[in-house]
Design a protein around this motif. Sequence first.
Motif, PDB file in Angstrom:
ATOM      1  N   ARG A  64       8.932  -0.086  17.905  1.00  0.00           N
ATOM      2  CA  ARG A  64       9.494   0.582  19.079  1.00  0.00           C
ATOM      3  C   ARG A  64      11.548   0.072  18.150  1.00  0.00           C
ATOM      4  O   ARG A  64      11.189  -0.501  17.449  1.00  0.00           O
ATOM      5  CB  ARG A  64      10.270   0.198  20.559  1.00  0.00           C
ATOM      6  N   GLY A  65      12.010   1.042  17.771  1.00  0.00           N
ATOM      7  CA  GLY A  65      12.668   0.920  16.774  1.00  0.00           C
ATOM      8  C   GLY A  65      12.435   1.281  15.408  1.00  0.00           C
ATOM      9  O   GLY A  65      13.185   0.407  14.556  1.00  0.00           O
ATOM     10  N   ARG A  66      11.607   0.819  14.861  1.00  0.00           N
ATOM     11  CA  ARG A  66      11.278   0.177  13.300  1.00  0.00           C
ATOM     12  C   ARG A  66      11.138   1.896  12.696  1.00  0.00           C
ATOM     13  O   ARG A  66      11.220   1.631  11.206  1.00  0.00           O
ATOM     14  CB  ARG A  66       9.805   0.159  13.354  1.00  0.00           C
ATOM     15  N   GLY A  67      10.950   2.975  12.871  1.00  0.00           N
ATOM     16  CA  GLY A  67      11.480   4.185  12.126  1.00  0.00           C
ATOM     17  C   GLY A  67      12.447   4.274  11.559  1.00  0.00           C
ATOM     18  O   GLY A  67      13.646   4.333  11.520  1.00  0.00           O
ATOM     19  N   ASP A  68      11.847   4.572   9.898  1.00  0.00           N
ATOM     20  CA  ASP A  68      13.660   4.690   9.129  1.00  0.00           C
ATOM     21  C   ASP A  68      13.740   6.116   8.564  1.00  0.00           C
ATOM     22  O   ASP A  68      14.655   6.035   7.644  1.00  0.00           O
ATOM     23  CB  ASP A  68      13.389   3.578   7.800  1.00  0.00           C
ATOM     24  N   VAL A  69      12.696   6.866   9.007  1.00  0.00           N
ATOM     25  CA  VAL A  69      12.695   8.704   8.281  1.00  0.00           C
ATOM     26  C   VAL A  69      14.213   9.351  10.064  1.00  0.00           C
ATOM     27  O   VAL A  69      13.284   9.458  11.370  1.00  0.00           O
ATOM     28  CB  VAL A  69      11.603   8.728   8.264  1.00  0.00           C
ATOM     29  N   ALA A  70      14.773   9.252   9.312  1.00  0.00           N
ATOM     30  CA  ALA A  70      15.397  10.617  10.656  1.00  0.00           C
ATOM     31  C   ALA A  70      14.638  12.376  10.692  1.00  0.00           C
ATOM     32  O   ALA A  70      15.430  13.156   9.680  1.00  0.00           O
ATOM     33  CB  ALA A  70      16.346  10.941  10.471  1.00  0.00           C
ATOM     34  N   MET A  71      14.078  12.253  11.703  1.00  0.00           N
ATOM     35  CA  MET A  71      13.734  13.703  12.027  1.00  0.00           C
ATOM     36  C   MET A  71      13.841  13.964  12.662  1.00  0.00           C
ATOM     37  O   MET A  71      13.743  13.799  14.067  1.00  0.00           O
ATOM     38  CB  MET A  71      12.247  13.674  11.249  1.00  0.00           C
TER      39      MET A  71
END
Length: 78
Positions: free
Chosen positions: A58-65
């Motif tokens: 959780r919270g580790r994604g770095d791509v805003a899609m």
Amino acid sequence: MRITSKGQVTIPADIRERAGLLPHTEVAFAFDGKVVSIVRAKAGKKAGRGARFVAHLRGRGDVAMSTEDIMALTRETE
């Protein structure tokens, strides 16, 4: 039935089946002064493997899609 030197005892299969005590079932012990009882432990004390994995990610994604952008990537393109 005899208790081992490590304090272990085998619960007979028919009793385990009737009580719904499957492998890896958490249990608790109660003692009323004369009788020892074994019961299924209350659920929710420990998160499952999947829940721990999701919490870790959780919270580790770095791509805003957007959801639509992600869905477009999974659909077949011709």
